[in-house]
Scaffold this active site. Structure first.
Site, PDB file in Angstrom:
ATOM      1  N   HIS A  17     -10.783  27.307 -13.469  1.00  0.00           N
ATOM      2  CA  HIS A  17      -9.729  26.271 -13.740  1.00  0.00           C
ATOM      3  C   HIS A  17      -9.872  25.705 -15.159  1.00  0.00           C
ATOM      4  O   HIS A  17     -11.104  25.603 -15.553  1.00  0.00           O
ATOM      5  CB  HIS A  17      -9.340  25.420 -12.632  1.00  0.00           C
ATOM      6  CG  HIS A  17     -10.213  24.414 -12.670  1.00  0.00           C
ATOM      7  ND1 HIS A  17     -10.713  23.432 -13.312  1.00  0.00           N
ATOM      8  CD2 HIS A  17     -11.305  24.369 -11.565  1.00  0.00           C
ATOM      9  CE1 HIS A  17     -11.387  22.539 -12.887  1.00  0.00           C
ATOM     10  NE2 HIS A  17     -11.887  23.245 -11.573  1.00  0.00           N
ATOM     11  N   GLU A  87     -13.229  24.663  -4.117  1.00  0.00           N
ATOM     12  CA  GLU A  87     -14.730  24.399  -4.389  1.00  0.00           C
ATOM     13  C   GLU A  87     -15.728  23.638  -3.552  1.00  0.00           C
ATOM     14  O   GLU A  87     -15.073  23.633  -2.338  1.00  0.00           O
ATOM     15  CB  GLU A  87     -14.310  23.176  -5.636  1.00  0.00           C
ATOM     16  CG  GLU A  87     -15.559  22.745  -6.303  1.00  0.00           C
ATOM     17  CD  GLU A  87     -16.325  23.873  -7.229  1.00  0.00           C
ATOM     18  OE1 GLU A  87     -17.037  24.600  -6.493  1.00  0.00           O
ATOM     19  OE2 GLU A  87     -16.521  23.800  -8.421  1.00  0.00           O
TER      20      GLU A  87
END
Length: 194
Positions: A17, A87
């Site tokens: 990202h 994550e």
């Protein structure tokens, strides 16, 4: 973009990202759902240029907004949500600057010391393994996963059939593109950090 020499096997493309306020400041950002910064949005658009022209049989994204927005800006607004691609859960270190952790414990290394009250590296690797298996069992073709820094690094190690701790060797900046493929039938890094 580089193609794997073996087109009979799948390739897994990774896109981290774009920048967030915490990635910019060095704070551990696990499950906190932060938006991209303006620079992060520009980075995502640039990543789309790197991926332009690649035909993906599947596109997945972490459900966290920083990954979803990166996928959208990179040209993949219909990416499928993949809960396993979130994550690392950093537990007590969530939002803490990594430099502050090392100031208190100079020998600290997340890869070997882990995080208090969060996921172990092996738990993160189990999630990565499920994605690797899904991609490999899906047949030939390119697959894109938009996810997160530590997660992508662990996933790369697992693609290569290495211990998850070896992800420490794969530095990955925000909105960088990587390709995992094959050297004949051996899992390999095709490109890293474009």
């Amino acid at each position: 973009m580089n193609a794997s020499p073996n087109t009979d096997l799948p390739q897994l493309w990774l896109l981290r990202h774009g920048e967030t306020e915490w990635s910019k400041s060095g704070q551990y950002t696990g499950l906190t759902d932060l938006p991209l910064t303006e620079e992060g949005e520009r980075q995502a658009l640039r990543a789309g240029g790197v991926l332009k022209g690649v035909e993906f049989r599947e596109v997945f994204t972490s459900p966290l907004q920083r990954a979803r927005r990166t996928a959208e800006l990179a040209g993949f607004p219909d990416a499928q949500l993949e809960p396993d691609a979130v994550e690392w859960n950093y537990g007590d270190y969530e939002g803490v600057n990594s430099a502050d952790v090392r100031a208190k414990n100079p020998g600290y290394l997340i890869w070997t010391d882990g995080v208090p009250n969060g996921e172990t590296i092996d738990e993160v690797a189990e999630r990565a393994d499920r994605i690797v298996e899904r991609v490999r069992s899906g047949g030939a073709g390119d697959v894109l996963l938009v996810a997160h820094g530590h997660f992508c690094r662990i996933l790369a190690a697992r693609w290569l059939e290495l211990d998850p701790v070896e992800g420490r060797h794969f530095l990955l900046g925000t909105a960088r593109v990587c390709t995992l493929g094959w050297d004949k039938k051996t899992p390999a890094v095709v490109s890293w950090g474009l």
